[in-house]
Design a protein around this motif. Structure first.
Motif, PDB file in Angstrom:
ATOM      1  N   ILE A  32      65.624  73.600 -65.087  1.00  0.00           N
ATOM      2  CA  ILE A  32      65.696  72.173 -65.374  1.00  0.00           C
ATOM      3  C   ILE A  32      64.793  71.376 -64.422  1.00  0.00           C
ATOM      4  N   ILE A  33      64.057  70.424 -64.988  1.00  0.00           N
ATOM      5  CA  ILE A  33      63.199  69.530 -64.203  1.00  0.00           C
ATOM      6  C   ILE A  33      63.837  68.140 -64.214  1.00  0.00           C
ATOM      7  N   PRO A  34      64.458  67.700 -63.116  1.00  0.00           N
ATOM      8  CA  PRO A  34      65.090  66.380 -63.103  1.00  0.00           C
ATOM      9  C   PRO A  34      64.059  65.251 -63.192  1.00  0.00           C
ATOM     10  N   VAL A  35      64.373  64.241 -63.985  1.00  0.00           N
ATOM     11  CA  VAL A  35      63.544  63.037 -64.064  1.00  0.00           C
ATOM     12  C   VAL A  35      64.127  62.029 -63.075  1.00  0.00           C
ATOM     13  N   ILE A  36      63.401  61.754 -62.019  1.00  0.00           N
ATOM     14  CA  ILE A  36      63.902  60.886 -60.955  1.00  0.00           C
ATOM     15  C   ILE A  36      63.564  59.438 -61.310  1.00  0.00           C
ATOM     16  N   GLY A  37      64.549  58.694 -61.737  1.00  0.00           N
ATOM     17  CA  GLY A  37      64.322  57.327 -62.210  1.00  0.00           C
ATOM     18  C   GLY A  37      64.272  56.310 -61.090  1.00  0.00           C
ATOM     19  N   THR A  38      63.284  56.435 -60.224  1.00  0.00           N
ATOM     20  CA  THR A  38      63.184  55.494 -59.111  1.00  0.00           C
ATOM     21  C   THR A  38      61.729  55.316 -58.714  1.00  0.00           C
ATOM     22  N   GLY A  39      61.428  54.164 -58.141  1.00  0.00           N
ATOM     23  CA  GLY A  39      60.110  53.920 -57.584  1.00  0.00           C
ATOM     24  C   GLY A  39      60.141  53.926 -56.065  1.00  0.00           C
ATOM     25  N   LYS A  40      61.300  54.293 -55.496  1.00  0.00           N
ATOM     26  CA  LYS A  40      61.455  54.304 -54.041  1.00  0.00           C
ATOM     27  C   LYS A  40      61.087  55.674 -53.494  1.00  0.00           C
ATOM     28  N   ILE A  41      60.140  55.701 -52.580  1.00  0.00           N
ATOM     29  CA  ILE A  41      59.608  56.964 -52.067  1.00  0.00           C
ATOM     30  C   ILE A  41      60.680  57.790 -51.361  1.00  0.00           C
ATOM     31  N   GLU A  42      61.636  57.152 -50.685  1.00  0.00           N
ATOM     32  CA  GLU A  42      62.674  57.907 -49.977  1.00  0.00           C
ATOM     33  C   GLU A  42      63.579  58.654 -50.950  1.00  0.00           C
ATOM     34  N   ARG A  43      63.869  58.037 -52.102  1.00  0.00           N
ATOM     35  CA  ARG A  43      64.685  58.710 -53.109  1.00  0.00           C
ATOM     36  C   ARG A  43      63.952  59.922 -53.673  1.00  0.00           C
ATOM     37  N   ILE A  44      62.642  59.769 -53.840  1.00  0.00           N
ATOM     38  CA  ILE A  44      61.833  60.881 -54.341  1.00  0.00           C
ATOM     39  C   ILE A  44      61.783  62.006 -53.313  1.00  0.00           C
ATOM     40  N   LYS A  45      61.623  61.657 -52.027  1.00  0.00           N
ATOM     41  CA  LYS A  45      61.605  62.674 -50.971  1.00  0.00           C
ATOM     42  C   LYS A  45      62.934  63.413 -50.907  1.00  0.00           C
ATOM     43  N   THR A  46      64.031  62.674 -51.099  1.00  0.00           N
ATOM     44  CA  THR A  46      65.354  63.305 -51.098  1.00  0.00           C
ATOM     45  C   THR A  46      65.457  64.333 -52.208  1.00  0.00           C
ATOM     46  N   ALA A  47      64.967  63.979 -53.384  1.00  0.00           N
ATOM     47  CA  ALA A  47      64.993  64.901 -54.516  1.00  0.00           C
ATOM     48  C   ALA A  47      64.185  66.159 -54.213  1.00  0.00           C
ATOM     49  N   VAL A  48      63.020  65.988 -53.607  1.00  0.00           N
ATOM     50  CA  VAL A  48      62.178  67.142 -53.268  1.00  0.00           C
ATOM     51  C   VAL A  48      62.870  68.043 -52.249  1.00  0.00           C
ATOM     52  N   ARG A  49      63.560  67.431 -51.288  1.00  0.00           N
ATOM     53  CA  ARG A  49      64.232  68.228 -50.256  1.00  0.00           C
ATOM     54  C   ARG A  49      65.403  69.039 -50.801  1.00  0.00           C
ATOM     55  N   SER A  50      65.871  68.692 -51.987  1.00  0.00           N
ATOM     56  CA  SER A  50      66.954  69.479 -52.584  1.00  0.00           C
ATOM     57  C   SER A  50      66.488  70.888 -52.927  1.00  0.00           C
ATOM     58  N   LEU A  51      65.179  71.094 -52.999  1.00  0.00           N
ATOM     59  CA  LEU A  51      64.638  72.428 -53.249  1.00  0.00           C
ATOM     60  C   LEU A  51      64.943  73.386 -52.095  1.00  0.00           C
ATOM     61  N   ASP A  52      65.219  72.831 -50.920  1.00  0.00           N
ATOM     62  CA  ASP A  52      65.480  73.664 -49.733  1.00  0.00           C
ATOM     63  C   ASP A  52      66.943  74.082 -49.633  1.00  0.00           C
ATOM     64  N   MET A  53      67.795  73.583 -50.540  1.00  0.00           N
ATOM     65  CA  MET A  53      69.215  73.913 -50.516  1.00  0.00           C
ATOM     66  C   MET A  53      69.485  75.123 -51.400  1.00  0.00           C
ATOM     67  N   GLU A  54      70.669  75.708 -51.221  1.00  0.00           N
ATOM     68  CA  GLU A  54      71.092  76.802 -52.096  1.00  0.00           C
ATOM     69  C   GLU A  54      72.608  76.833 -52.149  1.00  0.00           C
ATOM     70  N   MET A  55      73.180  76.353 -53.244  1.00  0.00           N
ATOM     71  CA  MET A  55      74.632  76.436 -53.399  1.00  0.00           C
ATOM     72  C   MET A  55      75.001  77.763 -54.028  1.00  0.00           C
ATOM     73  N   THR A  56      76.233  78.171 -53.838  1.00  0.00           N
ATOM     74  CA  THR A  56      76.693  79.438 -54.415  1.00  0.00           C
ATOM     75  C   THR A  56      77.039  79.235 -55.888  1.00  0.00           C
ATOM     76  N   LEU A  57      77.170  80.333 -56.597  1.00  0.00           N
ATOM     77  CA  LEU A  57      77.551  80.266 -58.007  1.00  0.00           C
ATOM     78  C   LEU A  57      78.946  79.656 -58.146  1.00  0.00           C
ATOM     79  N   GLU A  58      79.848  79.998 -57.240  1.00  0.00           N
ATOM     80  CA  GLU A  58      81.202  79.435 -57.314  1.00  0.00           C
ATOM     81  C   GLU A  58      81.169  77.926 -57.091  1.00  0.00           C
TER      82      GLU A  58
END
Length: 225
Positions: free
Chosen positions: A184-210
């Protein structure tokens, strides 16, 4: 950077005083006029991806496919996709198009499970088409819930966020989407650069299947069968 835009909806507004109702138009002339307007608005020579905004009860896939070929040969559009289409609607168009459709932009979020349940995501996986997720934060309902369901899902997200030592709820939501095997490719509905950076940083996370299922079950409102 890729430029992605949509076409096909004719709205009622003061700009179009003679238009009595909102309707969909996928005629060759209207698609081409919409592309020309987008090229002008975006100050560019070509569009990377052109999406058909919504499925229409009046739809000629053969005419649309010919229009795609014309726009491709003229160098104005590189790729094509759809938005809010169901599998059979996408199949109907794909039967006539020369190149494969590259995406289906649909509503996907921890709040909206529609396309998990109607087999649309399973279909897209089978065709190796990456879905785009519009309204990944459920229009703010996941951050500032106004419904019992929204509160329930947010509590599950907060629980997972605490387990991951992550103070930013947005990142957990985006990671939930990114973890899914449909890519899935999220569509980030914002023009604020910090919100976009936050979305990009989510790539560095890894939640478990549970943890993923804890959020899914909260949205479902009941245990899995």
């Amino acid at each position: 950077m890729q430029l992605i835009t949509k076409c096909g909806i004719k709205l009622t507004s003061d700009k179009f005083p003679n238009r009595e109702v909102k309707y969909y138009d996928y005629s060759a002339s209207y698609i081409i006029s919409q592309v020309e307007q987008s090229l002008k608005n975006l100050n560019t020579d070509y569009i990377d991806v052109l999406l058909l905004h919504r499925p229409s009860p009046f739809f000629n896939p053969e005419e649309v496919a010919r229009t795609f070929d014309h726009l491709t040969s003229s160098g104005k559009v590189l790729h094509y996709g759809v938005s809010n289409f169901l599998p059979q609607q996408l199949e109907s168009l794909q039967a006539y198009t020369t190149a494969p459709l590259v995406t289906n932009q649909i509503e996907i979020s921890p709040y909206c499970l529609e396309h998990f349940e109607n087999q649309n995501l399973d279909y897209l996986i089978s065709k190796k088409i990456k879905p785009m997720s519009w309204s990944p934060l459920a229009g703010g309902e996941l951050l500032f819930p106004k419904t019992e369901k929204g509160t329930r899902v947010l509590n599950a997200i907060k629980k997972v966020a605490k387990e991951l030592h992550e103070p930013n709820i947005d990142k957990v939501i985006y990671q939930w989407l990114l973890k899914h095997p449909s890519n899935i490719i999220p569509v980030i509905g914002t023009g604020k650069i910090e919100r976009i950076k936050t979305a990009v940083r989510s790539l560095d996370m890894e939640m478990t299947l549970e943890q993923w299922f804890q959020i899914y079950i909260a949205a479902l409102g009941k245990e899995l069968p």
